[in-house]
Structures are given as C-alpha cells and as structure tokens.
Scaffold this motif. Structure first.
Motif, PDB file in Angstrom:
ATOM      1  N   ILE A  32       0.872  -1.170   0.000  1.00  0.00           N
ATOM      2  CA  ILE A  32       0.000   0.000   0.000  1.00  0.00           C
ATOM      3  C   ILE A  32       0.908   1.218   0.000  1.00  0.00           C
ATOM      4  CG2 ILE A  32      -1.816   1.257   1.207  1.00  0.00           C
ATOM      5  CD1 ILE A  32      -2.602  -1.360   2.556  1.00  0.00           C
ATOM      6  N   VAL A  33       0.897   1.953  -1.102  1.00  0.00           N
ATOM      7  CA  VAL A  33       1.805   3.091  -1.281  1.00  0.00           C
ATOM      8  C   VAL A  33       0.999   4.380  -1.207  1.00  0.00           C
ATOM      9  CG1 VAL A  33       3.447   4.188  -2.849  1.00  0.00           C
ATOM     10  CG2 VAL A  33       3.298   1.684  -2.758  1.00  0.00           C
ATOM     11  N   GLY A  34       1.505   5.346  -0.433  1.00  0.00           N
ATOM     12  CA  GLY A  34       0.778   6.612  -0.341  1.00  0.00           C
ATOM     13  C   GLY A  34       1.571   7.672   0.389  1.00  0.00           C
ATOM     14  N   GLU A 131      13.884  -0.199   4.202  1.00  0.00           N
ATOM     15  CA  GLU A 131      14.682   0.096   3.010  1.00  0.00           C
ATOM     16  C   GLU A 131      15.723   1.170   3.309  1.00  0.00           C
ATOM     17  OE1 GLU A 131      12.260   0.021  -0.899  1.00  0.00           O
ATOM     18  OE2 GLU A 131      10.828   0.638   0.647  1.00  0.00           O
ATOM     19  N   GLY A 132      15.321   2.149   4.112  1.00  0.00           N
ATOM     20  CA  GLY A 132      16.202   3.270   4.408  1.00  0.00           C
ATOM     21  C   GLY A 132      17.400   2.914   5.271  1.00  0.00           C
ATOM     22  N   GLU A 163       5.859   4.770   2.125  1.00  0.00           N
ATOM     23  CA  GLU A 163       5.729   6.192   1.822  1.00  0.00           C
ATOM     24  C   GLU A 163       6.057   6.409   0.353  1.00  0.00           C
ATOM     25  OE1 GLU A 163       8.721   7.575   4.388  1.00  0.00           O
ATOM     26  OE2 GLU A 163       7.617   7.155   6.238  1.00  0.00           O
ATOM     27  N   THR A 164       5.573   7.522  -0.183  1.00  0.00           N
ATOM     28  CA  THR A 164       5.867   7.842  -1.574  1.00  0.00           C
ATOM     29  C   THR A 164       7.160   8.640  -1.685  1.00  0.00           C
ATOM     30  OG1 THR A 164       4.478   9.819  -1.405  1.00  0.00           O
ATOM     31  CG2 THR A 164       3.466   7.842  -2.340  1.00  0.00           C
ATOM     32  N   ALA A 171       4.962   6.942  -6.873  1.00  0.00           N
ATOM     33  CA  ALA A 171       6.026   5.951  -6.690  1.00  0.00           C
ATOM     34  C   ALA A 171       6.408   5.841  -5.221  1.00  0.00           C
ATOM     35  CB  ALA A 171       7.253   6.337  -7.518  1.00  0.00           C
ATOM     36  N   SER A 172       6.844   4.649  -4.811  1.00  0.00           N
ATOM     37  CA  SER A 172       7.304   4.451  -3.440  1.00  0.00           C
ATOM     38  C   SER A 172       8.604   5.218  -3.213  1.00  0.00           C
ATOM     39  CB  SER A 172       7.507   2.966  -3.152  1.00  0.00           C
ATOM     40  OG  SER A 172       8.572   2.448  -3.929  1.00  0.00           O
ATOM     41  N   LYS A 173       8.970   5.389  -1.957  1.00  0.00           N
ATOM     42  CA  LYS A 173      10.096   6.252  -1.590  1.00  0.00           C
ATOM     43  C   LYS A 173      11.385   5.887  -2.306  1.00  0.00           C
ATOM     44  CE  LYS A 173      12.282   8.321   2.463  1.00  0.00           C
ATOM     45  NZ  LYS A 173      12.244   8.445   3.932  1.00  0.00           N
ATOM     46  N   TYR A 174      11.633   4.592  -2.457  1.00  0.00           N
ATOM     47  CA  TYR A 174      12.866   4.157  -3.108  1.00  0.00           C
ATOM     48  C   TYR A 174      12.602   3.515  -4.476  1.00  0.00           C
ATOM     49  CZ  TYR A 174      14.809   5.103   1.474  1.00  0.00           C
ATOM     50  OH  TYR A 174      15.170   5.731   2.653  1.00  0.00           O
ATOM     51  N   SER A 175      11.348   3.565  -4.923  1.00  0.00           N
ATOM     52  CA  SER A 175      10.958   3.067  -6.253  1.00  0.00           C
ATOM     53  C   SER A 175      11.389   1.625  -6.487  1.00  0.00           C
ATOM     54  CB  SER A 175      11.540   3.975  -7.349  1.00  0.00           C
ATOM     55  OG  SER A 175      11.077   5.292  -7.199  1.00  0.00           O
ATOM     56  N   LEU A 176      11.267   0.801  -5.419  1.00  0.00           N
ATOM     57  CA  LEU A 176      11.667  -0.600  -5.514  1.00  0.00           C
ATOM     58  C   LEU A 176      10.520  -1.559  -5.241  1.00  0.00           C
ATOM     59  CD1 LEU A 176      15.122  -0.685  -3.649  1.00  0.00           C
ATOM     60  CD2 LEU A 176      14.720  -1.012  -6.096  1.00  0.00           C
TER      61      LEU A 176
END
Length: 235
Positions: A32-34, A131-132, A163-164, A171-176
């Motif tokens: 769920i991306v937002g 991811e971070g 998170e976007t 797109a998700s924060k890291y686009s993965l």
C-alpha cells in the motif's frame, strides 16, 4: 492454476475488495503506497481486523508508531482489542535506527515468529523505513529482494505499507517495492482545478495473475471503517 481459481483474502473494505476482484490472493504480497495522511496504516489495520474476525491470527509490525499508539488507533475505531491482543493479534514495535537489530529481526526472526504463532496475516508498516537502513542503492535492492523471497516461503499474506517519493505521489520512496510485490494499491490526493477541495483516491496499480479495476475511486476514512466508493467517480 488459473489465478481466478485461487483463494482470495479480503481487506474487509467492500469497495476495495470489489476493485480487487474479491481480494488479494492468499499467500501473496501486497504494498500500500501513499503520501502522508492518506491512511496507509488504517487500510493495513482494516486488513488485520478482517482476519481477526474470521478467526485468523495476525502480526502487525510497526517501524514507526509505538505499540500504544497502534492500540489507541484500534480502540478509537471501536474494534474489540481486548478479545484479540496477545491472543490472536501481536503488535510489535521495531527500532529501524538500530541497524543490526532491525535487520536481524525483520529478516531472521520474523519468519520464525510467523510460524510460531500461526499468523495468516502480517503487516509491516512502513517497509520504507527498513529500506532506508541501507544507504547503498545496490545493497538496498539486494536485501529487499532477499527479504521478499524469504517471506514467500511463509504461509501468510503480507501487507507492506510504503511512503511515496517526495516529489512523486505515484512511486514508493525508493521506487523498488512496487516491482517486487504481487499487488500495488496506491493512495493519493486528487486536487480539482479550482482547488476547492482535496479528494483522497485509491487505485489498484498492479495485481499479478488477476483482473482488477483500473479506475481511480474516492474513499473516506470513517470512525469505524474505511469506505471505498467503487461506484463513484473522482472529479
């Protein structure tokens, strides 16, 4: 096997489940991306609560909010926390700033925990904090892929909130994550040209092996539930 013959797992959000042709596939992984304020955690909690009502066990892992905040959010919605907490619902807070501990707990201890409690629904909120942890893009991609592949061996359906990207609400924060999961649900705000009002909207961007709605639908977060208006249009 034809995808439409596989068992579906419902969110318990009527309009969203219809957009998903009855729900996501059992044992699949959904993101769920937002952006902030769109209700990613609320959607994930609704997914957990639907499973609890059906007698399933569930794990909610927070990398952001304290466990007492999650408990408060559940109680605020009028859901019966006492019936489930530490019996069929296990809420766990992990600290993503402790690199070694966080990585080991998510990669190594989570699968063992899932099996030990027999959890059928699992949420990690948000996966973008995991991811971070990895500052190198190549390592981040590799570690996320390894984690996703390991989770596919577990007998559960997994929801990962994300998170976007700061300047891209699509797109998700890291686009993965959207490339690695089976289903992607995008939550975002739509602003009319006159800027009079902001409308939250949901879109099923991706769903492997299944037909799904490609329309953008408005939703509302009510006191006790999420309501997706699948018959309405976003203006």
């Amino acid at each position: 096997m034809n995808g439409d013959d596989e068992q579906r797992v419902q969110f318990g959000i009527e309009g969203l489940d219809s957009m998903l042709s009855g729900g996501i596939f059992e044992g699949s992984i959904c993101s769920i991306v937002g952006t902030y304020g769109t209700g990613k955690t609320t959607f994930a909690l609704q997914f957990i609560y639907e499973g609890l009502k059906q007698g399933e066990k569930a794990i909610f892992i927070s990398l952001d909010e304290r466990t007492e905040m999650i408990h408060r959010d559940i109680l605020r919605r009028g859901w019966d926390l006492d019936t489930y907490l530490d019996k069929s619902l296990f809420v766990i807070k992990l600290d993503p700033t402790d690199f070694t501990v966080a990585v080991n707990q998510i990669k190594d201890e989570l699968p063992q925990l899932i099996r030990s409690v027999g959890a059928r629904r699992v949420v990690i909120d948000p996966i973008s904090l995991f991811e971070g942890i990895f500052t190198d893009e190549s390592t981040r991609r590799q570690e996320l892929f390894r984690f996703i592949e390991r989770m596919r061996d577990e007998d559960c359906t997994l929801i990962l909130t994300s998170e976007t990207l700061q300047n891209n609400p699509y797109a998700s924060k890291y686009s993965l994550i959207e490339y690695m999961v089976d289903t992607v649900i995008l939550l975002r705000y739509i602003r009319p040209s006159d800027l009079s009002e902001v409308h939250p909207a949901v879109e099923v961007v991706k769903m492997r092996g299944s037909n799904h709605s490609r329309e953008i639908k408005p939703y509302e977060i009510l006191k006790d539930r999420v309501q997706v208006y699948s018959e309405a249009n976003v203006f």
